[in-house]
Every structure is written in C-alpha cells, then in structure tokens.
Design an enzyme around this catalytic site. Structure first.
Site, PDB file in Angstrom:
ATOM      1  N   SER A   1      47.123 -10.702  -0.353  1.00  0.00           N
ATOM      2  CA  SER A   1      47.462 -11.186   0.893  1.00  0.00           C
ATOM      3  C   SER A   1      48.292  -9.808   1.428  1.00  0.00           C
ATOM      4  CB  SER A   1      48.385 -12.194   1.048  1.00  0.00           C
ATOM      5  OG  SER A   1      48.805 -12.578   2.378  1.00  0.00           O
TER       6      SER A   1
ATOM      7  N   THR B   1       0.959  -1.209   0.103  1.00  0.00           N
ATOM      8  CA  THR B   1      -0.090   0.042  -0.144  1.00  0.00           C
ATOM      9  C   THR B   1       0.868   1.258  -0.119  1.00  0.00           C
ATOM     10  OG1 THR B   1      -1.845  -1.045   1.248  1.00  0.00           O
ATOM     11  CG2 THR B   1      -1.781   1.226   1.389  1.00  0.00           C
TER      12      THR B   1
ATOM     13  N   THR C   1      37.072 -35.664 -13.845  1.00  0.00           N
ATOM     14  CA  THR C   1      35.878 -36.088 -13.242  1.00  0.00           C
ATOM     15  C   THR C   1      36.056 -36.371 -11.580  1.00  0.00           C
ATOM     16  OG1 THR C   1      35.897 -38.336 -13.818  1.00  0.00           O
ATOM     17  CG2 THR C   1      34.780 -36.946 -15.235  1.00  0.00           C
TER      18      THR C   1
ATOM     19  N   SER D   1      -6.988  -1.002  -6.741  1.00  0.00           N
ATOM     20  CA  SER D   1      -6.449  -1.123  -5.338  1.00  0.00           C
ATOM     21  C   SER D   1      -5.091  -1.472  -5.294  1.00  0.00           C
ATOM     22  CB  SER D   1      -7.244  -2.419  -4.932  1.00  0.00           C
ATOM     23  OG  SER D   1      -6.846  -2.888  -3.771  1.00  0.00           O
ATOM     24  N   THR D   2      -4.481  -1.125  -4.303  1.00  0.00           N
ATOM     25  CA  THR D   2      -2.938  -1.586  -4.240  1.00  0.00           C
ATOM     26  C   THR D   2      -3.064  -3.247  -4.550  1.00  0.00           C
ATOM     27  OG1 THR D   2      -2.472  -0.154  -2.513  1.00  0.00           O
ATOM     28  CG2 THR D   2      -1.383  -1.955  -2.444  1.00  0.00           C
TER      29      THR D   2
END
Length: 425
Positions: A319, A102, A188, A141-142
């Site tokens: 680093s 709303t 794999t 409407s909202t």
C-alpha cells in the site's frame, strides 16, 4: 532518408527498405495492419513451425523435380537458419491481420527467397533466380501452409508449456510432503468442514493441475493432422500428384512427430476445431490455476484478522498509505493471467464459428490468441512457482488452534453417537 529498393506486385510498385530481407507484400502488411503489439518475430516457435513447413514443401517439390538443386539448397539453408532463431528481425508483421494469413505466408516466402538469393550472390529482390511465389511457395497456398505452420508452432509451444506446468506441479508436491504432518481445518462454502492435513491441500493442488496434462496432450494431438497439398480450398489445384504425401512425410521426419495428412483436405481448409479445442484445454487449465491462486490468497489472508494458515513470500509493499501492509501479488497476477486466457478462448470460439464456405478468414486472431495464452500461462506458472509456492511456510500453531476450537471435529462422532446427538454437543 533511408535507402530503399522498388518492389512490385499486382497492386503496383512500393518502396521497401534496401537492406530488408522481406519485400513488397510484407511491406503492405506493415502499412495496412498496425493493430497490436503482437508481432510474428516475438514467437520463435511459430517461426520454427513456418520454417519446418517450408522445408517439407521444398523436399517434396525437389523430389518431384519442380525446383532446381540451387533453389532447393537455398530454401533448406534459409529455413534451418530461421528455425534456429536467426533473421527474426525480418518478420516484423502484426499477428492480427486480414487476408487469412496471406501476409504471414508471404513474409516467409519473401525472406526465404531473399536469403536464397544472398547465398548465391544475387541482389535482394532479384527474384528471377528464386521466386517467393513460384519457388518457395511452389505447390502451396496460404490456406494449407499457414495453418500447418501454426499447428507445428503450437505443438512446439505445447511441449514447452507442459514442461513449465510439470515444474509447478513438482513444487506443490514438495510442499505437500513438507506440510504432511500439519493438521488444519478443511472448509466447504467457506465454513468449517472437517480436519485434514495442510499437506493434503497442497497435494490436491498438484493433482488438480496434473490431471490437465492429459487433456492438453489430447487436444494438441490434433495439431499433428495437417492439410499440406490442399492448396487453395482443398482440391489440390497447383500441386502435383503425390506432393501432399511427400510433404507430410518430410515434415514428420524433420520433427520426429507422428504427423499425418487430413483425410478430407476440403474439410480441413475451413475447419479450425484444433485451435478451438486447444484453446478450450488452456481455458480448463486456467480455471484450475485461478482456483488454486484464490485458495492461496484465502489461507494466507491476514496477517492478524484473516485465516493466516500459511505465509506467502513478501514480494513488495502492499500500500502507498497503509504501513505494514503486504499483498498476495503473485497469486493475484496468476488469476489475472487466467482471466486473459479465458477471454482469449472466447475470441477463439467466436472466430472458429465465423468460418465461411471453404475457409476461415479469422485464423490469424485465433492463432495469436493460442500462442499468447500458452505464453502467458508459462510465464505465470514460473512466476507462481519461483516467487510464491517455493517460499510458502506454514503457521502450524494457528492451524492446530483452528482445529481445537472448531465444531468440525464433532463430525467424527457421527458413526458412534449419531448425527442428532453430535448436533446437540
């Protein structure tokens, strides 16, 4: 003290900045929902969706004789300006809010009404000449305007996302062609498998991502089904017969998209499956993008004690204590983006399940998550492409040495001498 003007609503009077284009209900949202750093004016395509929604409503209302020519022309002008990116400062509210949207709808209604007043020489807040509720929000409407605006804004966003994704895909394809003649070991379960070309690896990255465009398009198509005219719960109370069809047709003409009216407006009022579906498609894409980022980090690991098959562009020292260390920061940030998208999808899923009766009050966070996820992915794809993929180079000699020293090449002997003899070798 800053100058203010007095606004009022059913709760009572409230002071609003004198020069603000918004009014009392927007101010209440600002007072009530200081929740996040995600504000409506940070999503211009969402504002465009809101503007198009209000334009469609105004066209339908004007055709039905429900608003005057002066009000109609003012609303249309205001919405055109908002869709062009103007007046963004007038939409400062938090995307995460109570009230099922709303506040967002009224923010738009108030801004459009005040702009309309200004065009016609009236004072801000003098709503007797153009009311936020009775004119800008006429027949709405909202609960139909808000999701429709989100649907349109997210569809605009989807079209942009696909553009960014295609550029990343093209970048991987280019590397596939560049590395087509370089042999490497496939793996794999992180163990040596069989030979392949480095170019095939990068082509596979492109294909993995390209397959998701179809799923994204299918999910985004649901955004083109809207519920304008359903008003509060889908029964159409406060909207004239024919309004829903006229409004939908007007929105379709403005956007050039195949926008259609939901076949059941009561069902559409509480059903947020389009958001759940699109968020799920974004999650699928994120899972794949993170997998690719992981692979880039692995094949570039080293420089001396890792795989080192490719070199990623060196973007910053890695680093504060180890001299010479450079980290794969771009694939790392891409994975973090993907984790955020996956987390957002969990939020969208839980919120979609939380619908009650004729409305889902959790739509604001669902909408915010979808916009955020899409934006994060767009930024991530551009960062990965420009700062990493385009600058990747191959270590052809190392790739060749891995093949020469790998047991994986013996697999090619299976058809000739059999698995047992190949194992013995």
């Amino acid at each position: 003290m800053a100058k203010t003007r007095t606004g009022s609503d059913l709760i009572g009077e409230l002071q609003v900045p004198a020069d603000a284009l918004y009014d009392v209900q927007t101010q209440r949202c600002l007072d009530n929902f200081n929740i996040s750093h995600f504000h409506l004016n940070e999503y211009p395509l969402y504002l465009k969706g809101i503007a198009v929604t209000k334009m469609g409503a105004a066209i339908a209302n004007h055709e039905l004789g429900l608003i005057s020519d002066e009000v109609f022309e003012g609303i249309m002008r205001a919405c055109r300006e908002i869709s062009e990116g103007k007046h963004a400062e007038a939409f400062p509210i938090d995307m995460i809010q109570g009230g099922a949207g709303t506040s967002t709808n009224m923010n738009a209604n108030e801004v459009i009404a005040n702009l309309c007043l200004g065009y016609n020489g009236y004072e801000l807040g003098d709503f007797h000449h153009c009311w936020p509720n009775d004119d800008v929000n006429r027949s709405q409407s909202t609960n139909d305007a808000y999701p429709t605006a989100a649907h349109l804004g997210l569809y605009y966003t989807h079209l942009e996302l696909v553009k960014h994704l295609r550029k990343l895909i093209d970048s991987f394809r280019a590397k596939g062609r560049e590395f087509a003649g370089i042999l490497k070991m496939g793996r794999t379960q992180l163990e040596d498998a069989v030979p392949m070309s480095l170019g095939q690896s990068f082509d596979a990255f492109a294909s993995i991502l390209e397959d998701e465009i179809k799923h994204l398009d299918e999910a985004a198509a649901d955004f083109l089904v809207i519920n304008m005219g359903g008003t509060a719960i889908g029964t159409g109370i406060c909207s004239e017969p024919g309004y829903a069809e006229k409004c939908t047709r007007a929105i379709a003409e403005i956007t050039g998209w195949e926008v259609s009216l939901s076949s059941d407006l009561i069902a559409a009022s509480s059903d947020t499956s389009s958001l759940v579906g699109y968020s799920g498609a974004l999650k699928r894409l994120a899972v794949k993008a993170s997998k690719i980022s992981n692979d880039l980090r692995l094949i570039a690991s080293g420089p001396r004690c890792g795989l080192g098959e490719v070199n990623l562009p060196e973007k910053q020292p890695g680093s504060s204590i180890m001299p010479g260390k450079v980290n794969p920061v771009i694939p790392e940030v891409m994975s973090q983006i993907c984790f955020k998208v996956i987390g957002n999808d969990t939020c969208v899923t839980m919120s979609g399940e939380a619908a009650q009766m004729e409305l889902n009050a959790m739509e604001p966070v669902m909408i915010q998550c979808c916009f955020e996820s899409a934006e994060l992915l767009m930024n991530g794809f551009d960062t990965l492409r420009v700062n990493c993929v385009d600058g990747i180079t191959a270590n052809a000699e190392r790739c060749e040495n891995y093949i020469k020293n790998s047991i994986g090449i013996v697999t090619a002997l299976n058809p000739i001498i059999g698995y047992k003899h190949s194992t013995a070798i």
